[in-house]
Design a protein around this motif. Structure first.
Motif, short mmCIF file in Angstrom:
data_model
loop_
_atom_site.label_atom_id
_atom_site.label_comp_id
_atom_site.label_asym_id
_atom_site.label_seq_id
_atom_site.Cartn_x
_atom_site.Cartn_y
_atom_site.Cartn_z
N LEU A 1 -12.18 8.21 1.53
CA LEU A 1 -10.73 8.76 1.82
C LEU A 1 -10.59 10.32 2.30
N HIS B 1 -8.50 13.26 3.46
CA HIS B 1 -7.24 13.98 2.94
C HIS B 1 -7.06 15.48 3.68
N GLU C 1 -12.91 7.82 8.75
CA GLU C 1 -13.53 7.02 7.45
C GLU C 1 -14.32 5.71 8.08
N ASP D 1 -0.37 7.14 8.14
CA ASP D 1 -1.47 7.85 7.85
C ASP D 1 -1.70 8.78 8.45
N ARG E 1 -4.11 3.90 -0.11
CA ARG E 1 -4.10 5.38 -0.02
C ARG E 1 -3.39 6.22 -0.87
N LYS E 2 -2.19 5.83 -0.98
CA LYS E 2 -1.19 6.60 -1.98
C LYS E 2 -1.54 6.64 -3.44
N THR F 1 0.89 -1.20 -0.14
CA THR F 1 -0.03 0.00 -0.09
C THR F 1 0.82 1.44 0.07
N THR G 1 -4.99 8.68 -3.73
CA THR G 1 -4.43 9.89 -3.59
C THR G 1 -3.74 10.53 -4.91
N SER H 1 -8.00 7.23 9.12
CA SER H 1 -8.96 5.83 9.49
C SER H 1 -10.21 6.02 10.27
N LEU I 1 -7.83 -0.07 1.41
CA LEU I 1 -7.69 1.09 0.57
C LEU I 1 -6.26 1.43 0.39
#
Length: 522
Positions: A415, A417, A401, A385, A504-505, A112, A508, A398, A502
Motif C-alpha cells: 500500500l 501512502h 503497487e 486514490d 485502502r481506507k 471500499t 490506512t 495503484s 485492497l
C-alpha cells in the motif's frame, strides 16, 4: 430471477451491521442462508428486519429454531408443490411476465470507501452481457470454466450468466486455497481471476526455480526468453518462423508444457479483472503459453466494459470496448461509459445516481484512463486514490503497487501512502507460503510468520526490491520509508474485499500509527 423476483447477494463474511443495512435497503422479503452460522447472524438482527418474512436454510438442523421464520429447503419445496396444486399455470405465468426492463439484480458495491450502494441491474443487462461475450468469440460450447470468484461479485455473476447463452460447462469451488489443486483435477480451458491469483502463482513458480538453481534455472531462463520473443510476435499478429519456431518448439516441450500442466494442461486463456494486472506477470504467463486477457468493468457496468481479445491485445491495457458499449475520456481524464450494460441507477439513492450518470447517459466511472491510437484503454488509477504530496506532485498509487508486485515474488500486499506528506511511504505484507520457503533457506526455519517478516533479514530482502522499484519511478514517487506488517491482510480481517481488492481506507486507518511514524522525524 425466473420466478420474477429480483435478487441481491451478501458475502458470507459480511458483518451483521452491513447485512441488516443491505437487507433493509433492498427491501428483501426472503433470505437464503447457507448454514447455522449465517442463520445465527440473521437471528441476531431479527428485530432490524421487519420486511423479511422467511429465511430458507440449506442446513435442515439450522431450521429447528422453534418458529417458522427459518425453514428448510425441503419445507420450501413442499410450499412449491402446494402452490402448483392450487395454480398449475403459476410457473408459465411468472415466466411470461418477465420483460427486459424488469429489475433482475441488486448488487451492493464492496464498500471500499464507505457504506455500500445497491446497483440496480435489469434483465436486459444480463442478456446483453451474455450476448456481447458471445459476439467477442473467445468462448464456445466446448470450453470448460473453473469458477472460484464469489457469486456475490459482479464478475462471478457474469461468468455464471455466460454459460447459459453459450453452452459451456462450469466447475465451481470458492475456496481460494484450493484453486491450484483443483485446476489439475478439473483441467479447465479458461478461468477468470483477480490479479492476486496470478501474482501468487507467478511468484511461487519463479521462486522455486530460483531456489533450485543450476542447469534447471538456466534452462527455465532460456525458455522464458524464447517464450517472450514469441509472445511479442503474437501481440503484433505474427507467428514465429525459422530458427525461433524451432527453439520455441523445444522450449515448449522441455519447460512451458510442464508449467501449463500445473494449471491442468488445457488452459487456452485466463481473464483478469477487478484490479490492475502487472505487465511483467501478464507477459510471463503469455510466454508460458497461457495468455491473460485483461479486462475492465465495474458493478455499475455489469462487469465487462472493455476486454483484450485473444487475437488483438496490448499489454498494460484493458483492451477494446465490448460490442454495444461506448467510451470516452473526460477533460479531467475520467473514463465515461454508455450502453446497454450500464446500471439502471443506485437503489433508493437518486442523488448518487444523478452524480454518476449525466443527462446524456454517460456513466462517470471514477477511474482515470487514456485511449491509444488503436482504441485500447489504459487505466491509470482510481480518481479518488490519486493523491498530491505536500510538494504538489500527483502520485498514482495503484500503478506503483502493481509494479512492485511484479518485482517481488514474496510480497502479498503493498500500500502506497503520501497524501499531503512531503514524501511517499508504504505498508508491506509478505506472502505466508512464499516467505516460509525463503526463511527455511535463510536460517529462519521454525520461526513464526511474525518473527520472520519482522526480522532484519526480511527487511533487507524487501529493501532490495524497493530499491529496484524506485529506480524506475520519478523522484517524487519513490518509496522513502516502509513498514512490514506482522500479519497479512485478509478478507476475514476486513482489509480486503471478497474479490481480493485492497480496502485502502480501512488499512490506512487501522495502521495509522505505523504510517505516521514514517513522517515523525520529518
Amino acid at each position: 430471477m425466473v420466478a420474477g423476483a429480483a435478487t441481491t447477494t451478501i458475502y458470507p463474511t459480511t458483518i451483521a451491521d452491513d447485512v441488516a443495512f443491505i437487507l433493509t435497503d433492498s427491501q428483501t422479503k426472503v433470505v437464503f442462508a447457507e448454514d447455522a452460522e449465517q442463520v445465527a447472524k440473521l437471528r441476531g438482527i431479527h428485530d432490524q428486519l421487519p420486511g423479511v418474512s422467511k429465511v430458507v436454510t440449506f442446513d435442515a438442523e439450522a431450521a429447528d429454531g422453534g418458529d417458522d421464520w427459518v425453514i428448510s429447503l425441503d419445507a420450501l419445496e413442499e410450499l412449491g408443490r402446494t402452490g402448483l396444486q392450487r395454480d398449475p399455470g403459476l410457473i408459465d405465468a411468472r415466466i411470461d411476465a418477465i420483460t427486459p426492463d424488469r429489475l433482475a439484480t441488486i448488487i451492493y458495491t464492496s464498500g471500499t470507501t464507505g457504506r455500500p450502494k445497491g446497483v440496480r441491474l435489469l434483465h436486459s443487462t444480463w442478456t446483453y452481457q451474455a450476448a456481447t461475450i458471445t459476439a467477442i468469440g473467445i468462448l464456445d460450447e466446448d470450453d470448460l470454466q473453473y469458477l472460484w470468484l464469489p457469486l456475490a461479485h459482479v464478475f462471478g455473476k457474469v461468468l455464471l450468466t455466460s454459460p447459459l447463452q453459450i453452452g459451456f460447462a462450469t466447475a465451481i469451488d470458492g475456496r481460494i486455497d484450493k484453486i491450484v489443486d483443483n485446476l489439475a483435477v478439473v483441467k479447465p480451458t479458461f478461468m477468470g481471476a483477480a490479479p492476486r491469483i496470478f501474482e501468487k502463482a507467478y511468484g511461487r513458480i519463479t521462486m522455486m526455480v530460483a531456489e533450485e538453481g543450476g542447469i534447471k534455472a538456466k534452462l527455465f531462463g532460456w525458455a522464458e526468453g524464447v517464450g517472450r520473443e514469441v509472445s511479442d510476435l503474437r501481440a503484433e499478429g505474427k507467428d514465429p518462423s525459422g530458427l525461433l519456431a524451432r527453439k520455441y518448439a523445444l522450449a515448449d516441450k522441455l519447460v512451458m508444457s510442464k508449467i501449463r500442466d500445473r494449471f491442468g494442461g488445457r488452459i487456452r486463456f485466463f481473464i483478469s479483472g477487478s484490479a490492475a494486472l502487472n505487465q511483467d506477470v501478464a507477459r510471463w504467463f503469455d510466454a508460458m503459453g497461457m495468455q491473460i486477457a485483461e479486462g475492465y468493468g465495474l458493478t455499475e457496468s455489469s462487469a465487462a466494459a472493455f476486454v483484450n481479445r485473444t487475437a488483438a491485445y496490448r499489454y498494460g491495457t484493458v483492451g477494446w470496448p465490448v460490442p454495444g458499449t461506448e467510451a470516452r475520456i473526460a477533460d479531467d481524464g475520467e473514463v465515461l461509459l454508455r450502453g446497454d450494460g450500464i446500471m439502471d441507477g443506485y437503489h433508493n439513492n437518486p442523488d448518487a445516481t444523478a452524480e454518476s450518470i449525466d443527462a446524456d447517459g454517460w456513466f462517470h466511472t471514477g477511474d482515470i484512463g487514456q485511449l491509444d491510437d488503436r482504441g485500447f484503454l489504459t487505466i491509470t488509477d482510481r480518481k479518488k486514490d490519486l493523491f498530491k504530496t505536500s510538494g504538489g506532485k500527483y502520485v498514482a498509487p495503484s500503478a506503483i503497487e502493481s509494479t512492485f508486485k511484479g518485482l517481488c515474488p514474496y510480497v502479498s500486499q503493498f500500500l502506497v501512502h503520501g497524501a499531503d506528506r512531503n514524501f511517499v511511504s508504504a505498508l508491506v505484507t509478505l506472502d505466508p507460503d512464499a516467505i516460509q520457503g525463503w526463511a527455511d533457506a535463510n536460517g529462519l526455519g521454525g520461526r513464526s510468520y511474525s518473527e520472520i517478516v519482522t526480522s532484519p533479514q526480511a527487511r533487507e530482502l524487501v529493501q532490495g526490491y524497493v530499491d529496484q522499484l524506485n529506480a524506475g519511478l520519478n523522484r517524487w514517487e519513490t518509496i522513502k520509508k516502509f513498514t512490514i506488517l506482522d500479519a497479512d491482510l485478509t478478507v476475514e480481517s476486513g482489509e480486503l474485499t471478497p474479490s481480493l481488492k485492497l480496502k485502502r481506507k480501512v488499512v490506512t486507518e487501522r495502521h495509522k500509527d505505523a504510517l505516521d511514524a514514517h513522517y515523525a522525524e520529518a
